[in-house]
Motif scaffolding. Structure first.
Motif, PDB file in Angstrom:
ATOM      1  N   SER A 266    -103.268   4.894  41.126  1.00 34.32           N
ATOM      2  CA  SER A 266    -104.206   5.630  40.427  1.00 34.32           C
ATOM      3  C   SER A 266    -105.039   6.540  41.720  1.00 34.32           C
ATOM      4  CB  SER A 266    -105.107   4.691  39.869  1.00 34.32           C
ATOM      5  OG  SER A 266    -105.638   3.709  40.906  1.00 34.32           O
ATOM      6  N   ARG A 267    -105.092   5.831  43.166  1.00 37.51           N
ATOM      7  CA  ARG A 267    -105.770   6.557  43.932  1.00 37.51           C
ATOM      8  C   ARG A 267    -104.981   7.955  44.455  1.00 37.51           C
ATOM      9  NH1 ARG A 267    -106.697   4.025  50.142  1.00 37.51           N
ATOM     10  NH2 ARG A 267    -107.761   6.091  51.095  1.00 37.51           N
ATOM     11  N   PHE A 268    -103.472   7.711  44.069  1.00 39.64           N
ATOM     12  CA  PHE A 268    -102.900   8.962  44.456  1.00 39.64           C
ATOM     13  C   PHE A 268    -103.233  10.334  43.446  1.00 39.64           C
ATOM     14  CE2 PHE A 268     -99.547  11.849  42.694  1.00 39.64           C
ATOM     15  CZ  PHE A 268     -99.014  12.582  43.954  1.00 39.64           C
ATOM     16  N   PHE A 269    -103.630   9.849  42.313  1.00 38.53           N
ATOM     17  CA  PHE A 269    -103.900  10.951  41.335  1.00 38.53           C
ATOM     18  C   PHE A 269    -105.310  11.580  41.677  1.00 38.53           C
ATOM     19  CE2 PHE A 269    -100.396   8.814  39.067  1.00 38.53           C
ATOM     20  CZ  PHE A 269     -99.889  10.016  38.731  1.00 38.53           C
TER      21      PHE A 269
ATOM     22  N   PRO B  87    -109.520  18.494  51.640  1.00 43.48           N
ATOM     23  CA  PRO B  87    -108.368  19.448  52.248  1.00 43.48           C
ATOM     24  C   PRO B  87    -107.015  18.883  51.700  1.00 43.48           C
ATOM     25  CG  PRO B  87    -108.959  17.797  53.982  1.00 43.48           C
ATOM     26  CD  PRO B  87    -109.860  17.523  52.878  1.00 43.48           C
ATOM     27  N   PHE B  88    -106.015  20.004  51.507  1.00 40.06           N
ATOM     28  CA  PHE B  88    -104.757  19.864  51.412  1.00 40.06           C
ATOM     29  C   PHE B  88    -104.080  20.120  52.376  1.00 40.06           C
ATOM     30  CE2 PHE B  88    -106.968  21.905  47.364  1.00 40.06           C
ATOM     31  CZ  PHE B  88    -106.770  20.801  46.567  1.00 40.06           C
ATOM     32  N   GLU B  89    -103.074  19.118  52.668  1.00 39.78           N
ATOM     33  CA  GLU B  89    -102.409  18.815  53.766  1.00 39.78           C
ATOM     34  C   GLU B  89    -100.960  19.584  53.751  1.00 39.78           C
ATOM     35  OE1 GLU B  89    -103.340  17.717  56.577  1.00 39.78           O
ATOM     36  OE2 GLU B  89    -105.195  16.529  55.778  1.00 39.78           O
TER      37      GLU B  89
ATOM     38  N   GLN C 159     -92.547  17.501  55.364  1.00 39.69           N
ATOM     39  CA  GLN C 159     -91.855  16.256  54.836  1.00 39.69           C
ATOM     40  C   GLN C 159     -90.786  16.696  53.892  1.00 39.69           C
ATOM     41  OE1 GLN C 159     -92.207  12.943  55.133  1.00 39.69           O
ATOM     42  NE2 GLN C 159     -93.509  13.461  56.915  1.00 39.69           N
ATOM     43  N   CYS C 160     -91.181  17.994  53.254  1.00 40.59           N
ATOM     44  CA  CYS C 160     -90.035  18.378  52.324  1.00 40.59           C
ATOM     45  C   CYS C 160     -88.788  18.647  53.039  1.00 40.59           C
ATOM     46  CB  CYS C 160     -90.702  19.846  51.706  1.00 40.59           C
ATOM     47  SG  CYS C 160     -91.685  19.361  50.444  1.00 40.59           S
TER      48      CYS C 160
ATOM     49  N   VAL D 278    -100.012  11.058  50.138  1.00 35.40           N
ATOM     50  CA  VAL D 278    -100.043  12.092  49.183  1.00 35.40           C
ATOM     51  C   VAL D 278     -98.903  12.988  49.495  1.00 35.40           C
ATOM     52  CG1 VAL D 278    -101.205  14.132  48.035  1.00 35.40           C
ATOM     53  CG2 VAL D 278    -102.415  11.697  48.507  1.00 35.40           C
ATOM     54  N   THR D 279     -98.830  13.569  50.754  1.00 37.30           N
ATOM     55  CA  THR D 279     -97.836  14.243  51.130  1.00 37.30           C
ATOM     56  C   THR D 279     -96.218  13.937  50.999  1.00 37.30           C
ATOM     57  OG1 THR D 279     -97.874  13.626  53.661  1.00 37.30           O
ATOM     58  CG2 THR D 279     -99.126  15.300  52.652  1.00 37.30           C
TER      59      THR D 279
END
Length: 263
Positions: A31-34, A41-43, A50-51, A148-149
């Motif tokens: 739930s913390r992920f969502f 900020p978006f990393e 990571q991709c 998250v990433t």
């Protein structure tokens, strides 16, 4: 008559307590992920890194596995179809088997062994060496940067790897057919495309996103919550592989039931 001693009751109670505690921790972690995924900020830089590590670095292993799957499936199925004079069905049968079931599950299991263990070991070592605590002290959100990433990267890359394995597996089927006969490449792919429909491809593709999400989630959870000590790094990697592989089979079973029900 079997007698259960009080010690057995205590062991069972402890096991159930730990099981429910783990289920609650996983639910809170998920739930913390969502919550975090939509907050700036978006990393972006770390996400693309990571991709690259998860997707591009896994291509050789997925390619070899996909080609062998298509080749072996063709060689094993050809004698049976030849007994009924149905060798012309071989390209369609191989394509359907690969796209609907074999390629998604096998590729996801490979990713569970390679990616989930790597994430679990990496985050586990960071946890043990207190690097995650240092990030918090430095006003960096470690969950956002590390978890998250990686989950977003696995959710995106695993389906792409499965599509790549589908294509390579179909090429492996073409090589297997041409071991005993001479089939034109254009004719082979024409038969493959004739046998496929949207309902064959869409459900099989959708479930791979769930495969990728849970591979990343389980690997991050095991590593992020590793205990102190160097042994916990190995345990985190090992338990991540086992849990991710089991989850893949459960998701696949549910996906088959949903597909039969609605499609």
């Amino acid at each position: 008559m079997m007698i259960i001693y009080p010690k057995n009751y205590e062991t069972l109670a402890t096991y159930l307590k730990n099981l429910f505690n783990d289920a609650g921790d996983v639910t809170l972690f998920t739930s913390r992920f969502f919550k975090e995924v939509l907050k700036p900020p978006f990393e972006i830089k770390e996400f693309f890194r990571q991709c690259f590590l998860i997707g591009y670095k896994s291509l050789p292993l997925v390619a070899i596995t996909g080609f062998i799957m298509g080749l072996v499936l063709t060689l094993q199925s050809r004698p049976t179809l030849a007994e009924f004079g149905a060798e012309s069905w071989l390209p369609g049968m191989v394509a359907l088997s690969l796209i609907r079931e074999i390629a998604p599950v096998i590729t996801a299991l490979i990713c569970a062994g390679k990616i989930a263990s790597g994430i679990g070991a990496e985050l586990g070592s960071m946890k043990v060496t207190e690097q995650i605590d240092a990030m918090e002290v430095s006003a960096v959100n470690p969950y956002k940067y590390l978890v998250v990433t990686r989950i977003l990267a696995t959710t995106l890359m695993v389906p792409l790897l499965v599509v790549f394995a589908d294509g390579v597996g179909i090429l492996g089927g073409y090589a297997g057919i041409n071991i005993h006969s001479d089939v034109n490449l254009f004719r082979y792919f024409a038969q493959v495309l004739e046998s496929l429909s949207f309902l064959d491809i869409f459900p099989a593709t959708i479930k791979t996103f769930f495969f990728g999400f849970f591979i990343g989630m389980i690997g991050c959870y095991k590593g992020f919550n590793a205990a102190s000590g160097t042994e916990s790094v190995g345990k985190a990697a090992n338990s991540a592989v086992v849990a991710a592989s089991l989850t893949i089979f459960i998701i696949d079973m549910l996906a088959v039931q949903v597909t039969d029900l609605f499609f």
